[in-house]
Design a protein around this motif. Structure first.
Motif, PDB file in Angstrom:
ATOM      1  N   SER A   1       0.831  -1.202   0.000  1.00  0.00           N
ATOM      2  CA  SER A   1       0.000   0.000   0.000  1.00  0.00           C
ATOM      3  C   SER A   1       0.869   1.256   0.000  1.00  0.00           C
ATOM      4  O   SER A   1       0.565   2.235  -0.695  1.00  0.00           O
ATOM      5  CB  SER A   1      -0.916  -0.003   1.226  1.00  0.00           C
ATOM      6  N   LYS A   2       1.946   1.216   0.764  1.00  0.00           N
ATOM      7  CA  LYS A   2       2.820   2.378   0.846  1.00  0.00           C
ATOM      8  C   LYS A   2       3.510   2.638  -0.491  1.00  0.00           C
ATOM      9  O   LYS A   2       3.645   3.792  -0.925  1.00  0.00           O
ATOM     10  CB  LYS A   2       3.861   2.184   1.954  1.00  0.00           C
ATOM     11  N   ARG A   3       3.946   1.565  -1.171  1.00  0.00           N
ATOM     12  CA  ARG A   3       4.609   1.729  -2.466  1.00  0.00           C
ATOM     13  C   ARG A   3       3.651   2.319  -3.503  1.00  0.00           C
ATOM     14  O   ARG A   3       4.021   3.208  -4.276  1.00  0.00           O
ATOM     15  CB  ARG A   3       5.143   0.381  -2.955  1.00  0.00           C
ATOM     16  N   ILE A   4       2.423   1.825  -3.512  1.00  0.00           N
ATOM     17  CA  ILE A   4       1.442   2.329  -4.473  1.00  0.00           C
ATOM     18  C   ILE A   4       1.085   3.779  -4.145  1.00  0.00           C
ATOM     19  O   ILE A   4       0.969   4.621  -5.042  1.00  0.00           O
ATOM     20  CB  ILE A   4       0.185   1.442  -4.477  1.00  0.00           C
ATOM     21  N   ALA A   5       0.918   4.074  -2.849  1.00  0.00           N
ATOM     22  CA  ALA A   5       0.599   5.442  -2.453  1.00  0.00           C
ATOM     23  C   ALA A   5       1.732   6.399  -2.827  1.00  0.00           C
ATOM     24  O   ALA A   5       1.491   7.518  -3.295  1.00  0.00           O
ATOM     25  CB  ALA A   5       0.332   5.498  -0.950  1.00  0.00           C
ATOM     26  N   THR A   6       2.976   5.954  -2.646  1.00  0.00           N
ATOM     27  CA  THR A   6       4.126   6.784  -3.006  1.00  0.00           C
ATOM     28  C   THR A   6       4.182   7.024  -4.509  1.00  0.00           C
ATOM     29  O   THR A   6       4.473   8.138  -4.977  1.00  0.00           O
ATOM     30  CB  THR A   6       5.429   6.106  -2.544  1.00  0.00           C
ATOM     31  N   TYR A   7       3.892   5.993  -5.264  1.00  0.00           N
ATOM     32  CA  TYR A   7       3.867   6.110  -6.729  1.00  0.00           C
ATOM     33  C   TYR A   7       2.828   7.132  -7.174  1.00  0.00           C
ATOM     34  O   TYR A   7       3.110   8.023  -7.980  1.00  0.00           O
ATOM     35  CB  TYR A   7       3.578   4.736  -7.323  1.00  0.00           C
ATOM     36  N   LEU A   8       1.619   7.047  -6.631  1.00  0.00           N
ATOM     37  CA  LEU A   8       0.555   7.978  -7.011  1.00  0.00           C
ATOM     38  C   LEU A   8       0.848   9.391  -6.513  1.00  0.00           C
ATOM     39  O   LEU A   8       0.532  10.374  -7.184  1.00  0.00           O
ATOM     40  CB  LEU A   8      -0.787   7.481  -6.455  1.00  0.00           C
ATOM     41  N   LEU A   9       1.464   9.486  -5.354  1.00  0.00           N
ATOM     42  CA  LEU A   9       1.816  10.800  -4.814  1.00  0.00           C
ATOM     43  C   LEU A   9       2.859  11.481  -5.693  1.00  0.00           C
ATOM     44  O   LEU A   9       2.790  12.690  -5.933  1.00  0.00           O
ATOM     45  CB  LEU A   9       2.335  10.654  -3.387  1.00  0.00           C
ATOM     46  N   ASN A  10       3.833  10.704  -6.188  1.00  0.00           N
ATOM     47  CA  ASN A  10       4.832  11.258  -7.101  1.00  0.00           C
ATOM     48  C   ASN A  10       4.195  11.730  -8.404  1.00  0.00           C
ATOM     49  O   ASN A  10       4.573  12.778  -8.944  1.00  0.00           O
ATOM     50  CB  ASN A  10       5.907  10.207  -7.403  1.00  0.00           C
ATOM     51  N   LEU A  11       3.236  10.952  -8.917  1.00  0.00           N
ATOM     52  CA  LEU A  11       2.536  11.380 -10.121  1.00  0.00           C
ATOM     53  C   LEU A  11       1.853  12.723  -9.903  1.00  0.00           C
ATOM     54  O   LEU A  11       1.907  13.610 -10.755  1.00  0.00           O
ATOM     55  CB  LEU A  11       1.489  10.330 -10.527  1.00  0.00           C
TER      56      LEU A  11
END
Length: 214
Positions: A1-11
């Motif tokens: 969840s943290k990796r996906i959230a970080t990915y979307l936050l970077n986008l």
């Protein structure tokens, strides 16, 4: 969840992706992960069917193969050149043709017939073409309800016909860093199918480029 959230936050924060773009990315990421898991499960099942002793299954090795395939795909498509090459080879891409005009100017032309051919390969587009849209009353809702349309042999003979509507637009481009503000005026010609219901014709997804010329 943290990796996906970080990915979307970077986008969103670093690449200025819109909210709808982030939602689309999350949805597509979920679909890709689901497909990857289904392929991995199928690979395991196929391997089980070929051996007698289930203890001999090397799941880690099979998972590494599956992950390697996914990584290779991402590396291939991770550059503009790689993505463009894949689209041209695998996604029914209609490329532009360059034509030289009388005084040496160049024109980019996207073949109309090939574009229509690719459009008709989509079931929803084909159904729009085959669906009769003439009003059953005396009220005029669209061009096909008018007298000129009804008198035209091509459109009134009872056989499905392709209707092509063209748009033309002029706009200016400039590169202030290289050309010191010099502007280039371009003419764009676009097309859409008159067979679409009126509510679909104005959508950008249904308007195709035909010509770009200075």
């Amino acid at each position: 969840s943290k990796r996906i959230a970080t990915y979307l936050l970077n986008l969103r924060e670093n690449y200025r992706a819109t909210e709808s773009a982030c939602c689309y990315s999350a949805d597509q990421l979920a679909s890709i992960l689901q497909l990857n898991n289904e392929q991995f499960a199928a690979r395991i099942q196929a391997h089980i069917n070929t051996i007698d002793d289930i203890q001999n299954i090397d799941i880690r090795s099979m998972l590494n193969i599956q992950n390697s395939l996914t990584v290779n795909v991402c590396e291939q498509l991770g550059t503009i050149k790689g993505l463009d090459s894949y689209i041209a080879e695998n996604m029914n891409y209609v490329s532009a043709e360059q034509h030289i005009l009388g005084e040496g100017d160049k024109m980019q032309y996207v073949p109309i017939l090939e574009t229509i051919k690719q459009l008709l390969m989509h079931e929803d587009v084909l159904s729009e073409v085959l669906d009769a849209k003439q009003s059953q009353t005396d009220r005029v809702f669209d061009y096909c309800d008018g007298s000129y349309y009804r008198k035209n042999y091509l459109f009134s003979n009872g056989n499905p016909s392709i209707q092509v509507i063209f748009y033309i637009d002029e706009f200016k481009l400039t590169n202030p860093y290289r050309d010191r503000g010099k502007k280039y005026k371009l003419t764009g010609i676009y097309m859409t199918l008159g067979n679409y219901a009126p509510k679909y014709r104005s959508k950008l997804d249904n308007i195709e480029l035909v010509i770009l010329v200075r």
